[in-house]
Design an enzyme around this catalytic site. Structure first.
Site, short mmCIF file in Angstrom:
data_model
loop_
_atom_site.label_atom_id
_atom_site.label_comp_id
_atom_site.label_asym_id
_atom_site.label_seq_id
_atom_site.Cartn_x
_atom_site.Cartn_y
_atom_site.Cartn_z
N ASP B 125 0.84 -1.19 0.00
CA ASP B 125 0.00 0.00 0.00
C ASP B 125 0.88 1.25 0.00
OD1 ASP B 125 -2.44 1.28 -0.07
OD2 ASP B 125 -2.59 1.42 2.10
N TYR B 127 1.13 5.78 -0.40
CA TYR B 127 0.72 6.98 0.36
C TYR B 127 0.93 8.16 -0.57
CZ TYR B 127 0.73 9.77 4.79
OH TYR B 127 0.46 10.62 5.83
N HIS B 132 -4.22 14.01 1.02
CA HIS B 132 -4.40 13.08 2.13
C HIS B 132 -3.21 13.15 3.10
CE1 HIS B 132 -5.44 9.45 4.38
NE2 HIS B 132 -4.26 8.95 4.09
N ARG B 141 -0.11 15.27 13.45
CA ARG B 141 1.16 15.84 13.89
C ARG B 141 1.08 17.36 14.03
NH1 ARG B 141 2.34 11.54 10.45
NH2 ARG B 141 2.33 12.83 8.60
N GLU B 197 -10.37 3.74 3.31
CA GLU B 197 -9.48 4.54 2.48
C GLU B 197 -9.85 4.26 1.04
OE1 GLU B 197 -5.36 3.91 3.69
OE2 GLU B 197 -5.62 5.49 5.19
N GLU B 199 -9.14 4.01 -2.56
CA GLU B 199 -7.91 3.83 -3.33
C GLU B 199 -8.20 3.12 -4.65
OE1 GLU B 199 -4.47 2.34 -1.28
OE2 GLU B 199 -5.21 2.93 0.69
N ASP B 231 -9.03 0.24 1.61
CA ASP B 231 -8.09 -0.23 2.63
C ASP B 231 -8.66 0.13 4.00
OD1 ASP B 231 -5.60 -1.47 3.24
OD2 ASP B 231 -4.82 0.49 3.82
N ARG B 235 -8.08 3.42 12.90
CA ARG B 235 -7.22 4.59 13.19
C ARG B 235 -6.65 4.57 14.60
NH1 ARG B 235 -5.97 5.95 8.20
NH2 ARG B 235 -7.82 6.40 6.94
N GLN B 238 -3.96 1.83 14.80
CA GLN B 238 -2.81 2.28 14.02
C GLN B 238 -1.99 3.34 14.74
OE1 GLN B 238 -4.06 3.70 10.14
NE2 GLN B 238 -2.02 4.43 9.59
N LYS B 251 -4.30 -2.30 9.89
CA LYS B 251 -4.57 -2.43 8.45
C LYS B 251 -4.73 -3.88 8.01
CE LYS B 251 -3.61 1.93 7.00
NZ LYS B 251 -4.40 2.70 6.03
N THR B 255 -9.08 -5.67 3.41
CA THR B 255 -8.89 -4.75 2.29
C THR B 255 -9.81 -5.27 1.19
OG1 THR B 255 -6.58 -4.35 2.88
CG2 THR B 255 -7.23 -3.83 0.63
N THR B 348 -4.60 6.71 -0.28
CA THR B 348 -5.91 7.34 -0.22
C THR B 348 -5.98 8.52 -1.19
OG1 THR B 348 -5.98 6.73 2.09
CG2 THR B 348 -7.61 8.34 1.35
N GLU B 362 -10.62 12.18 7.44
CA GLU B 362 -10.55 13.52 6.89
C GLU B 362 -11.94 14.18 6.87
OE1 GLU B 362 -8.25 11.43 3.69
OE2 GLU B 362 -7.58 13.49 3.28
#
Lengths: 418, 418
Positions: B125, B127, B132, B141, B197, B199, B231, B235, B238, B251, B255, B348, B362
């Protein structure tokens, strides 16, 4: 336990890795023949495929030994694993009535080429060595403090099964992206910090269903056996790529395993407890078993052209904080289905003393403390042509359960277009 | 390109996802029959296995269509892929002389059950969605700044192939370790922040050799086709587990992919360029092709018992920063061997506007902005019984290339022993 005697030459010495007590499973071929299942005994390999054809062993209708992997046997489940081991023990024991019938199916190991003993379904690598985790923290993050989750979770990540190769396969130095701390832009080129990781690999024999967790005790019973595992690592590639999603190309160019699967059954006398828990584990990780094993491990290095290898490190699998069974339980805890042939790397095995470190990164302390080989060469990380070898054995009373060797030589990187 | 007309009922409307221009590959069964290869056309499925048995199509000696996956066809390579598509187009085109011979092998989609269209070798997978990545940074963060490597590396991690399931498979809410920021100890229990997610999944058809890198252009030609991919993500699990080695159990519980592999050939008219590069990519990622595709995507949610679904988001695959071909090139750059059946998740897909976000994380801004469905229910993350559905299509002149749906309903977590 003491040595179980066999009528096979070479199987009764205290030095052989493959006495009757062991009976590890591999895949071999001889000149002009196809890879097939075999069992190591002394200096010989018992040709299981030929034995099956001759009607001297029948584990499942249609046969399972004319295959380049042991996955077919693993799929038969623990009862059949036990029956196979009992049958082999009976056939190969000193004084066996089967000796005359079986002897023609022994092939000298010296005449055989060894192949991957299993088809790896998926490969997961863990991070269960406390000393290693503390050392990496000290070197990379400036503090030996463990990550916040480390004492609670058997931390792991998914690796790349297609890169798992059998001992003896040359490993090509990877090209990859790296970035010097003071550089504006990253660079793409040969890895400059090529390393090993001394690990054990646990092989899942019994699958678990998608959506269904397993207990630690169930997980322990799912494990078919163990191999030595070298998780070759490109430290410079890894350090630039790993935030925020973990190791990727720094770990994808090769993972070597030893050619003989030593069964959990053979290792039973060597069970060892996990260490006292600094923080109580959550109940889902409860267990009634000793999940580690007393397996002496050793790493050696031999430069191209050198006349001998230098032992770099000696440690023991019983140094780990988490067992393979705990790791497997955690792996399935959210419902992830585990499959026959899944390979779980233990994580780098480092003991508390520097002579017990399981990676060059730790042995040369991130490059700051070069070391000198017996032959005079100085090293930090691996140079082209160097051969790295892992060895492992569980030592009993007058016998040992050996893993053979897990070795690989580094080839120069693929040349980039100029 | 305009609609290519077929003699098959329902294949000539501007609304069908499966006109002659598409010809996607799936695996189906009807009551009492085994899963086998089929091709969607209009409201029907062309039974490739029956066609092969009847001698009306012969792609390889021994046959390839009596199988529960398309891996056998993929292994035949791009020349055969093109020959198969040309032959199908000829047989199904309006006015085809083959009509009478072929018609008996059409099965109504309404009578078929769809299965996984491929055997997933390994799942990776990525990113690669910039919006995203910025959104996740802002929420987790405190800054929308991209990770330092993000503009240089198509960041990815290895996922778990055993958890990939076909659309329509129920997904069980995972149990897992989580830790509240102010708690002393972590907890083990049902995920509280269950997410999707949105994708695309690229399927590797042609393998690459262990130790051998590939260029982006070579990588593009290795891709057999695309599916929609959800996916599913936990959260809270994770966020506690992912340092320092990346996502793992957060994860690994599911999927979902759409059941029809839309071939790269069918998507050729919809190629789209990657966006202008903020930082020049390193030369190994150079390419002469447009690696993205103009594919309209949509996410909807329907609670248990609700009479209709609510569309949560609409975006487009052409929003991505990196293409699947770039990701595949990077994946093999250190020598990692890629195999037929490898599945690459795009990452994503979120566009710049909130109406284009591809995850609930999001859309509800980490739980701080609940949203209301058309039926009045309020949501942040997924509740038990909710059904989440992805849809995708490339829209041409009077026709579309549809992917079908990628859907899944969440079941309650496995009950823990008290």
């Amino acid at each position: 336990m003491t040595l179980m005697k066999s009528w096979v030459t070479g199987a009764n010495s205290a030095e052989t890795p493959f006495p009757l007590n062991n009976l590890p499973y591999g895949v071999f071929s001889t000149e002009g023949t196809e890879p097939r299942c075999g069992v190591a005994i002394g200096d010989m390999i018992l040709d299981m495929a030929a034995l099956e054809t001759a009607g001297l062993i029948a584990l499942a209708a249609g046969g399972v030994f004319h295959a380049p992997c042991w996955n077919g046997v693993m799929e038969l489940g623990p009862d059949l694993w036990a029956r196979l081991r009992a049958r082999l023990t009976q056939m190969l024991a000193e004084g066996s009535e089967h000796r005359a019938a079986i002897a023609p199916y022994l092939v000298p190991q010296a005449e055989a080429t060894l192949h991957m003993p299993l088809r790896v379904s998926e490969y997961t690598d863990f991070y269960a060595g406390r000393q290693h985790a503390q050392n990496m923290g000290a070197m990379l993050r400036g503090s030996p403090d463990l990550p916040a989750n480390w004492l609670h979770i058997p931390v792991g990540y998914n690796g790349r099964a297609s890169s798992v190769v059998v001992s003896g396969t040359d490993i090509r130095r990877p090209n990859g992206q790296t970035k010097a701390p003071d550089a504006e832009m990253p660079d793409f080129g040969p890895c400059k910090r090529l390393d090993i990781e001394l690990e054990m690999g646990a092989i899942v024999g019994t699958p678990s269903a998608f959506g269904a967790p397993v207990t630690v005790d169930q997980a322990d019973a799912m494990i078919f056996g163990y191999v030595l595992l070298n998780d070759w690592s490109a430290r410079d590639i890894q350090s630039w790529e790993y935030q925020p999603l973990g190791p990727f190309q720094g770990k994808a160019f090769g993972t070597s395993i030893s050619p003989w699967i030593v069964t959990t059954a053979a290792l039973e006398p060597f069970r060892a407890p996990t260490p006292a828990r600094e923080r109580t584990l959550l109940p889902y990780l409860d267990s009634s078993i000793d999940g580690l094993f007393d397996i002496e491990l050793e790493v050696s290095m031999q430069p191209a052209g050198a006349d001998r290898a230098t032992t770099l490190s000696r440690t023991n699998y019983n140094r780990m904080y988490y067992s393979a069974a705990e790791q497997l339980c955690h792996h399935a805890s959210g419902g992830c289905g585990m499959n026959t042939g899944d390979l779980l790397g233990s994580g780098t095995i480092s003991g508390p003393d520097k002579s017990e470190y399981g990676s060059l990164m730790e042995l040369c302390w991130a490059g700051r403390e070069p070391f000198t080989l017996d032959t005079g060469e100085v090293r930090t990380f691996i140079e082209d042509g160097d051969t790295l070898t892992l060895r492992g054995r569980a030592v009993g009373d007058g016998y040992q359960i050996g893993f053979g060797t897990c070795t690989g030589t580094i080839l120069p990187a693929v040349k980039l277009p100029s």
